[in-house]
Design an enzyme around this catalytic site. Sequence first.
Site, PDB file in Angstrom:
ATOM      1  CE  LYS A 225       4.107   8.627   1.690  1.00 48.78           C
ATOM      2  NZ  LYS A 225       5.145   8.305   0.664  1.00 48.78           N
TER       3      LYS A 225
ATOM      4  CG  ASP B 280      -2.071  -7.508   6.973  1.00 45.12           C
ATOM      5  OD1 ASP B 280      -2.590  -8.274   6.166  1.00 45.12           O
ATOM      6  OD2 ASP B 280      -0.910  -7.678   7.422  1.00 45.12           O
TER       7      ASP B 280
ATOM      8  CG  ASP C  18       2.477   1.488  -0.685  1.00 41.80           C
ATOM      9  OD1 ASP C  18       1.739   1.192   0.283  1.00 41.80           O
ATOM     10  OD2 ASP C  18       3.717   1.456  -0.623  1.00 41.80           O
TER      11      ASP C  18
END
Length: 190
Positions: free
Chosen positions: A52, A113, A169
């Site tokens: 998302k 990442d 998030d």
Amino acid sequence: MQYITEHVLGKNIDRVLISEVEIDSAVRRIAEEIDNFSRQSGKNLLLLGILKGSVVFMGDLMKRIKTPVEIDFMKVSSYGSGAVSSGRINIILDLARKNLQDTDIVIIEDIIDSGRTLSYLVDYMKFNGANSVKTCTLLDKPSRRVVDLVPDFVGYEIPDEFVVGYGLDYAEQYRALPYIGVLKSEVYSK
Ligand code: IMP
Ligand code: MG
């Protein structure tokens, strides 16, 4: 800086790393870079957002791109609910269209990442026969890379800190913050 205190979740933000103004300038620059790439290629352009985390970036970016674009989404999981990577990638939602021969795909990510997610998706799109596969991320943490992946379009390189906001998030919270903020470490080390 005002937002840190104005938003209910602002109390958990240590500092703003990238402001709304800085995000906007990166979005405009990347849109131009994608336009230039697509103009030279002349194929159909598909922006593939990875759910998302990419939704806010994708929404802003697609408005700035002048080339006609289609959009699609995939959802994959590489992280658990917290800040630690599991290293495994599962497809939870696949892209709708698989007829990709005449299409340049630009995969849109919030952050890279380890690079495992994007590297997997690039291979997956090539396997599905895309004309070309490019990668685009708002944020890049190159110091964390475990696979060989250099994104084609990048907003900002950032240090190895856990960030939230603008789609990103922590445990499904903070996505709606309009800036990128560094989460206070006591929030996730509890
Ligand atoms: P990778 O496969 O290790 O490159 O993981 C990329 C995904 O990890 C991103 O799409 C994010 O969902 C998540 N992620 C990595 N770093 C952060 C961070 O600092 N904040 C929030 N999510 C992150
Ligand atoms: Mg996430």
